[in-house]
Design an enzyme around this catalytic site. Structure first.
Site, PDB file in Angstrom:
ATOM      1  CD  GLU A  43      -2.834   1.125   2.516  1.00 52.35           C
ATOM      2  OE1 GLU A  43      -2.574   0.580   3.272  1.00 52.35           O
ATOM      3  OE2 GLU A  43      -3.901   1.747   2.331  1.00 52.35           O
ATOM      4  CE  LYS A 116      -7.821   1.722   3.490  1.00 51.79           C
ATOM      5  NZ  LYS A 116      -6.414   1.948   3.906  1.00 51.79           N
ATOM      6  CB  CYS A 157      -4.816  -1.383   4.114  1.00 49.99           C
ATOM      7  SG  CYS A 157      -3.912  -1.330   5.772  1.00 49.99           S
TER       8      CYS A 157
END
Lengths: 303, 303
Positions: A43, A116, A157
């Site tokens: 990331e 995300k 994540c």
């Protein structure tokens, strides 16, 4: 062709974008030498994890897609004939930024992106300041991306803690889940707490493989990054990113795992046809009670 | 009072209901001696796992709630001042049977029941023949049960593979998840496959603890039970129930675990107030993307 080799590159958050991109590129070369046809990067791989503070100057780190980083990676994708999954701090418009994973095909073209969806905000991880959550409409959201090496269920994540996200990717035909991530220990926590946190992080992602019958790759960074707020003498404040990038098979079995403190490249071959055998042995998708899941769309059930 | 001791009893599927109920009762006494205020029994604890074949005679094993087994357990609940969670082959009506977990309070009263929602059907586990799935309407389905020792999110066996079920219980305020279960190895599988299966089973349930920030108890049986179809000389056919009952905390940390081949009683104290601390550290419930989860209600997403 259902067999493909997937790799990932775990490295430190080096201080300049050029150095960090070099580390990613060196890792890609290493992975390709080991046979990888796809390489997953960590990331925000082009530098330190800047979200330890809220600082408007960091918005200058954002870049468009396509942009300088995807241009550099597209060249390698073409040269090496591979697919690259790269996490980018995306500038979508002035004042509108996302934490985005972009997929570059063997010909260098950008074939998809995932923004995300779940954004954290905790001491040391001030992401809600920087990143607008990905759009939830049907054209965006949890959609896998078709590539020459399979249909990729890319999540980022914080998404890794949400079984809903993994399930939605599987229900849309993902062959594999890929998580670029940046997570670590707070140095002031004791060892038992550190162990629980790391184990929880691996366990919950392996469970996504199990519940959905597909492999999982998770690519984390390593190394200590100081808290920019730290006062002189407070050298302990910051995040010790815990590495431990790993690849698990469709039964959740751990295939390879990187150390907690060193740059590392992992490569594993999958046969996605095997996913179907696993799902036939334990046919979870057959028996889902969609008639009784309605309250999953509620914030809380006030029964 | 947020602190409570919970226990579970793992034993063999003894051949007569009276013997099996005795094993459960002896285990309850043992758990109470270790301080348990609640005792969880294994799935269909009053006998062998009869679903290895489809045989109409087995419907005579079903009983009403209340019925003989709940009457016997209610007496112990009163005598010992404990809560008991017992799995029963429930006769709801002539020709209508469920795989049900019933909750008996300290005063012997039945305060709730959960009817297994996800029903498996695989070689050796012919449950769709015996068990009607639990009703999915809002009055039934995934509803935790309030007791004097906390709000119990009871699920049964096959449910344990579904993150949706655990999430729905957590969203309705469950303090803890409890799984009566019956799962084992097929003797013809090799050791590597057996290891993967057992590890997957533990991992996916620990992940429900992690994703939801609540403890998990899972109570399985032990011992080999022959396949009733086995021909003479085919002594290998059947299920070797793998035990490994366990209790995990709200970070998924494994607290206690039973052996794979012996009857066992496990007891652990929880402080449910600690669940909230765990959720504050990793606030997953805060960030769920309920605007983008709609397709969880689909069988498959044909994008």
């Amino acid at each position: 062709m259902s067999k493909h080799s997937f790799g990932l590159v775990q490295h430190q958050g080096l201080s300049t974008p050029a150095e960090a991109l070099d580390a990613s590129i060196n890792g890609i070369h290493d992975a390709v030498a080991q046979g990888a046809e796809l390489v997953l990067l960590q990331e925000l791989h082009t530098g330190p994890y800047f979200c330890q503070q809220e600082n408007a100057e960091n918005f200058t780190l954002a870049e468009t897609i396509p942009g300088p980083t995807t241009d550099a990676l597209a060249k390698i994708a073409r040269d090496k004939n591979i697919v690259i999954v790269a996490s980018i701090f995306e500038k979508r418009a002035a004042g509108l930024y996302h934490n985005t994973a972009v997929v570059i095909e063997r010909d260098g073209s950008i074939v998809g992106r995932y923004r995300k969806m779940h954004i954290p905000d905790d001491p040391g991880y001030y992401e809600k300041y920087y990143f607008t959550p990905g759009d939830g409409d049907s054209a965006h959201g949890f959609r896998p991306i078709q590539t020459s090496v399979g249909k990729l269920g890319i999540l980022v994540c914080w998404d890794q803690w949400y079984p809903e996200a993994a399930r939605l990717m599987a229900l849309a035909g993902a062959d594999v889940l890929l998580y670029p991530t940046a997570i670590g220990w707070e140095p002031q926590d004791d060892q038992a707490e550190k162990d629980r946190q790391l184990d929880a992080w691996i366990t919950v992602q392996r469970a996504h493989a199990i519940a959905n019958g597909i492999p999982v790759l998770s690519c984390n960074r390593v190394g200590f990054e100081a808290d920019p707020h730290a006062t002189v003498g407070d050298s302990n404040a910051g995040v010790e990113f815990w590495g431990n990038s790993f690849i698990a098979g469709p039964q959740g079995e751990l295939l390879v795992r990187a150390p907690h403190d060193q740059a590392s490249v992992l490569v594993t071959e999958f046969d996605f046809a095997h996913n179907e055998k696993v799902r036939q042995a334990w046919p979870f998708l057959r028996d889902r009670r969609i008639d009784a899941y309605g309250d999953l769309l509620k914030r809380y059930r006030d029964l």
